[in-house]
Motif scaffolding. Structure first.
Motif, PDB file in Angstrom:
ATOM      1  N   LEU A 205       0.841  -1.187   0.000  1.00 23.08           N
ATOM      2  CA  LEU A 205       0.000   0.000   0.000  1.00 23.08           C
ATOM      3  C   LEU A 205       0.880   1.242   0.000  1.00 23.08           C
ATOM      4  CD1 LEU A 205      -3.100   0.516   0.220  1.00 23.08           C
ATOM      5  CD2 LEU A 205      -2.741   0.903   2.659  1.00 23.08           C
ATOM      6  N   ASP A 206       0.439   2.257  -0.714  1.00 22.91           N
ATOM      7  CA  ASP A 206       1.117   3.555  -0.662  1.00 22.91           C
ATOM      8  C   ASP A 206       0.746   4.194   0.669  1.00 22.91           C
ATOM      9  OD1 ASP A 206       2.030   6.135  -0.875  1.00 22.91           O
ATOM     10  OD2 ASP A 206       1.364   6.421  -2.933  1.00 22.91           O
ATOM     11  N   LEU A 207       1.610   4.079   1.639  1.00 25.96           N
ATOM     12  CA  LEU A 207       1.292   4.517   2.991  1.00 25.96           C
ATOM     13  C   LEU A 207       1.288   6.030   3.124  1.00 25.96           C
ATOM     14  CD1 LEU A 207       3.272   1.797   4.959  1.00 25.96           C
ATOM     15  CD2 LEU A 207       0.834   1.884   4.462  1.00 25.96           C
ATOM     16  N   ASP A 208       1.807   6.745   2.129  1.00 24.47           N
ATOM     17  CA  ASP A 208       1.662   8.197   2.131  1.00 24.47           C
ATOM     18  C   ASP A 208       0.221   8.572   1.771  1.00 24.47           C
ATOM     19  OD1 ASP A 208       4.334   8.606   2.753  1.00 24.47           O
ATOM     20  OD2 ASP A 208       4.937   8.520   0.649  1.00 24.47           O
ATOM     21  N   ARG A 209      -0.331   7.831   0.843  1.00 22.21           N
ATOM     22  CA  ARG A 209      -1.714   8.089   0.424  1.00 22.21           C
ATOM     23  C   ARG A 209      -2.707   7.628   1.490  1.00 22.21           C
ATOM     24  NH1 ARG A 209      -2.514   9.362  -4.817  1.00 22.21           N
ATOM     25  NH2 ARG A 209      -0.523   8.422  -5.358  1.00 22.21           N
ATOM     26  N   GLU A 328      -6.092  -1.646   2.824  1.00 27.93           N
ATOM     27  CA  GLU A 328      -6.451  -0.241   3.002  1.00 27.93           C
ATOM     28  C   GLU A 328      -7.187  -0.020   4.323  1.00 27.93           C
ATOM     29  OE1 GLU A 328      -7.128   0.688  -1.785  1.00 27.93           O
ATOM     30  OE2 GLU A 328      -8.801   0.749  -0.387  1.00 27.93           O
ATOM     31  N   ALA A 329      -8.217  -0.810   4.573  1.00 23.76           N
ATOM     32  CA  ALA A 329      -8.999  -0.656   5.802  1.00 23.76           C
ATOM     33  C   ALA A 329      -8.123  -0.874   7.032  1.00 23.76           C
ATOM     34  CB  ALA A 329     -10.172  -1.627   5.795  1.00 23.76           C
ATOM     35  N   SER A 330      -7.272  -1.891   6.969  1.00 21.24           N
ATOM     36  CA  SER A 330      -6.390  -2.172   8.103  1.00 21.24           C
ATOM     37  C   SER A 330      -5.442  -1.009   8.376  1.00 21.24           C
ATOM     38  CB  SER A 330      -5.583  -3.445   7.832  1.00 21.24           C
ATOM     39  OG  SER A 330      -6.420  -4.583   7.759  1.00 21.24           O
ATOM     40  N   SER A 331      -5.037  -0.311   7.333  1.00 25.69           N
ATOM     41  CA  SER A 331      -4.111   0.821   7.517  1.00 25.69           C
ATOM     42  C   SER A 331      -4.752   1.953   8.309  1.00 25.69           C
ATOM     43  CB  SER A 331      -3.650   1.348   6.152  1.00 25.69           C
ATOM     44  OG  SER A 331      -4.636   2.165   5.540  1.00 25.69           O
ATOM     45  N   GLN A 332      -6.081   1.945   8.401  1.00 30.69           N
ATOM     46  CA  GLN A 332      -6.807   2.988   9.130  1.00 30.69           C
ATOM     47  C   GLN A 332      -7.310   2.492  10.489  1.00 30.69           C
ATOM     48  OE1 GLN A 332      -6.769   6.150   7.716  1.00 30.69           O
ATOM     49  NE2 GLN A 332      -5.319   4.935   6.499  1.00 30.69           N
ATOM     50  N   ARG A 333      -6.700   1.417  10.979  1.00 25.31           N
ATOM     51  CA  ARG A 333      -7.065   0.830  12.271  1.00 25.31           C
ATOM     52  C   ARG A 333      -8.512   0.341  12.298  1.00 25.31           C
ATOM     53  NH1 ARG A 333      -7.144   4.605  15.845  1.00 25.31           N
ATOM     54  NH2 ARG A 333      -6.173   6.365  14.810  1.00 25.31           N
ATOM     55  N   LEU A 334      -9.033   0.016  11.128  1.00 21.32           N
ATOM     56  CA  LEU A 334     -10.402  -0.494  11.036  1.00 21.32           C
ATOM     57  C   LEU A 334     -10.342  -2.021  11.029  1.00 21.32           C
ATOM     58  CD1 LEU A 334     -13.415   0.244  10.684  1.00 21.32           C
ATOM     59  CD2 LEU A 334     -13.045   0.103   8.208  1.00 21.32           C
ATOM     60  N   GLU A 387      -3.149  -2.378  11.786  1.00 22.39           N
ATOM     61  CA  GLU A 387      -2.383  -1.261  11.237  1.00 22.39           C
ATOM     62  C   GLU A 387      -0.883  -1.507  11.378  1.00 22.39           C
ATOM     63  OE1 GLU A 387      -2.003   3.574  11.503  1.00 22.39           O
ATOM     64  OE2 GLU A 387      -2.117   2.407  13.338  1.00 22.39           O
ATOM     65  N   ARG A 388      -0.449  -2.016  12.520  1.00 26.37           N
ATOM     66  CA  ARG A 388       0.985  -2.280  12.709  1.00 26.37           C
ATOM     67  C   ARG A 388       1.491  -3.257  11.654  1.00 26.37           C
ATOM     68  NH1 ARG A 388      -0.450  -2.296  18.228  1.00 26.37           N
ATOM     69  NH2 ARG A 388      -0.541  -4.577  18.268  1.00 26.37           N
ATOM     70  N   ARG A 389       0.712  -4.287  11.365  1.00 29.55           N
ATOM     71  CA  ARG A 389       1.154  -5.278  10.370  1.00 29.55           C
ATOM     72  C   ARG A 389       1.265  -4.655   8.988  1.00 29.55           C
ATOM     73  NH1 ARG A 389       2.207 -10.350   9.299  1.00 29.55           N
ATOM     74  NH2 ARG A 389       1.309 -11.431   7.510  1.00 29.55           N
ATOM     75  N   PHE A 394       3.558  -4.314   4.600  1.00 22.09           N
ATOM     76  CA  PHE A 394       2.837  -4.140   3.339  1.00 22.09           C
ATOM     77  C   PHE A 394       3.048  -2.753   2.748  1.00 22.09           C
ATOM     78  CE2 PHE A 394       0.853  -7.847   5.069  1.00 22.09           C
ATOM     79  CZ  PHE A 394       0.493  -8.604   3.963  1.00 22.09           C
ATOM     80  N   ASP A 395       4.264  -2.252   2.848  1.00 23.86           N
ATOM     81  CA  ASP A 395       4.632  -0.983   2.225  1.00 23.86           C
ATOM     82  C   ASP A 395       4.918  -1.246   0.744  1.00 23.86           C
ATOM     83  OD1 ASP A 395       5.872   1.328   1.273  1.00 23.86           O
ATOM     84  OD2 ASP A 395       6.913   1.715   3.155  1.00 23.86           O
ATOM     85  N   HIS A 396       4.233  -0.526  -0.151  1.00 27.51           N
ATOM     86  CA  HIS A 396       4.353  -0.821  -1.581  1.00 27.51           C
ATOM     87  C   HIS A 396       5.737  -0.514  -2.131  1.00 27.51           C
ATOM     88  CE1 HIS A 396       4.245   3.408  -2.592  1.00 27.51           C
ATOM     89  NE2 HIS A 396       4.226   3.140  -3.866  1.00 27.51           N
TER      90      HIS A 396
END
Length: 414
Positions: A205-209, A328-334, A387-389, A394-396
């Motif tokens: 995932l693009d973690l900046d986006r 994507e959802a996981s990156s937002q702590r969802l 989110e931690r994982r 999973f950094d693109h």
């Protein structure tokens, strides 16, 4: 330097809202110094586009979607391609394939390849196909005709709905092939017959986006009818996403729980799903948004309480690989609830950073949803772990570096 790194990328359709992972990869390769030309086999059908599509600088050229629509262009393409040294080898390969797959689709791929050869972008010296089914067929015939080396990114449906003979033939000719999930990798490695040029490369995932969510998800627990828990799902309304199972699971939730379901995405089954929701008596608790761009989707992740996706394997073998929306959802702590097929367990471990249940099991899905609805503390714990994982594994940029190395290594070898 750029003239040595000009890649023709064949796509089934471009741009597509459902294929942000491809757009992300294209932008990453451009930023890594590659000069891309995009060749799309279909014109876009989505009414919207993601902001990332506007950041990609590569020109886009469209092949004849159906050969009868542009007969002069196709005839001109065949006439010009006949002069290429590999044309008749490509004809023989095409006829062999046609005997096994006597469909208009097969004829279309050969015609598209001839047009691509005739209209070949100046200076291009590499060919890459996204998806190992129809785009790779065009790439294979094109490579045979004009001698350009080719590579491939395989994903999900293309791996599992293509016959073994076709996958094995393509794998024998690619300089390398990557795929984004372990089950797909295992299948392709077997069909590669000992040729160790298949690689596992997660999209990431693009973690900046998808920057960290600075706010907090709600403490709603389903006890207040005026403030229901929000369950969101993002995905096309197609069989493999399992939305009929998810709707049935929602009807099994206890009557004392207050919830709302929000769906984002288009898809052929949308009308049928709305009818099913009405039949099940839950239509008034569902919002159908249709397709939204990435910014709007991000806002829904942040304002929702949990994410659900009931992925399944369809009768023809179609399935997801590792759905990017879960990342994507996981990156937002969802916190996410999904099924244990394909690459999903490579992201989500049940009870550690999400909930994972068997496919085709609305009862198990309903139990997982109920537990998370009633327990906001558990949602927070699992969402934080998710989110931690994502942010550590999973950094693109990792996948872009891997692709860059693969391209450059094979470039030197070729």
């Amino acid at each position: 330097m750029k003239s040595q790194k000009k890649i023709v990328v064949i796509l089934k359709g471009y741009p597509r809202l459902s294929e942000t992972f491809i757009a992300q990869e294209l932008l990453g390769l451009e930023r890594a110094g590659f000069d891309l030309t995009l060749i799309s086999m279909r014109h876009p059908t989505d009414a919207k586009r993601h902001p990332i599509h506007d950041e990609i600088k590569a020109p886009v050229h469209y092949l004849p979607e159906y050969l009868y629509q542009e007969p002069l262009r196709v005839l001109r393409g065949i006439a010009r391609s006949r002069k290429l040294p590999g044309f008749w080898a490509a004809v023989r390969a095409f006829l062999k394939d046609l005997r096994r797959d006597p469909t208009p689709n097969r004829v279309r791929r050969f015609g598209q390849a001839a047009v691509l050869c005739a209209e070949w972008p100046e200076g291009a010296n590499w060919l890459h196909a996204h998806f190992i089914h129809t785009p790779a067929s065009v790439a294979r015939y094109t490579s045979m005709m004009n001698g350009t080396p080719w590579t491939c990114s395989a994903h999900a449906k293309d791996i599992w709905t293509s016959p073994d003979w076709e996958l094995a033939g393509k794998l024998s000719e690619t300089r390398w092939t990557v795929t984004c999930n372990q089950p797909g990798f295992d299948r392709l490695r077997i069909l590669a017959n000992g040729k160790e040029h298949v690689h596992l490369s997660y999209h990431g995932l693009d973690l900046d986006r998808f920057a960290p969510f600075a706010g907090t998800h709600s403490l709603r627990d389903g006890s207040d009818p005026g403030n229901p828990v929000t369950i969101v799902s993002v995905g096309r309304a197609v069989d493999k996403k399992g939305y009929d199972i998810l709707l049935k699971a929602l009807t099994l939730l206890p009557a004392d729980l207050s919830w709302r379901f929000v769906h984002i995405g288009g898809g052929a089954n949308l009308a049928a799903l709305k009818a099913l929701a009405g039949k099940l008596g839950i239509a008034d608790r569902i919002t159908w948004h249709g397709a939204l761009d990435q910014k709007d989707v991000l806002e829904h992740y942040r304002r929702s309480d949990l994410f659900a996706l009931a992925c399944r394997i369809t009768a023809d073998g179609d399935r997801d690989g590792l759905p990017n929306v879960l990342v994507e959802a996981s990156s937002q702590r969802l916190v996410c609830v999904s099924t244990n097929i394909s690459g999903i367990p490579e992201l989500l471990q049940d009870g550690e950073n999400g909930r994972v249940v068997p496919p085709e099991d609305p009862e198990a899905l309903a139990k997982a949803l109920e537990t998370l609805i009633r327990d906001p503390g558990l949602r927070k714990r699992l969402g934080d772990a998710a989110e931690r994982r994502v942010r550590t594994e999973f950094d693109h940029h990792v996948s872009i570096r891997q692709l860059k190395d693969l391209f450059e290594t094979e470039w030197r070898a070729a």
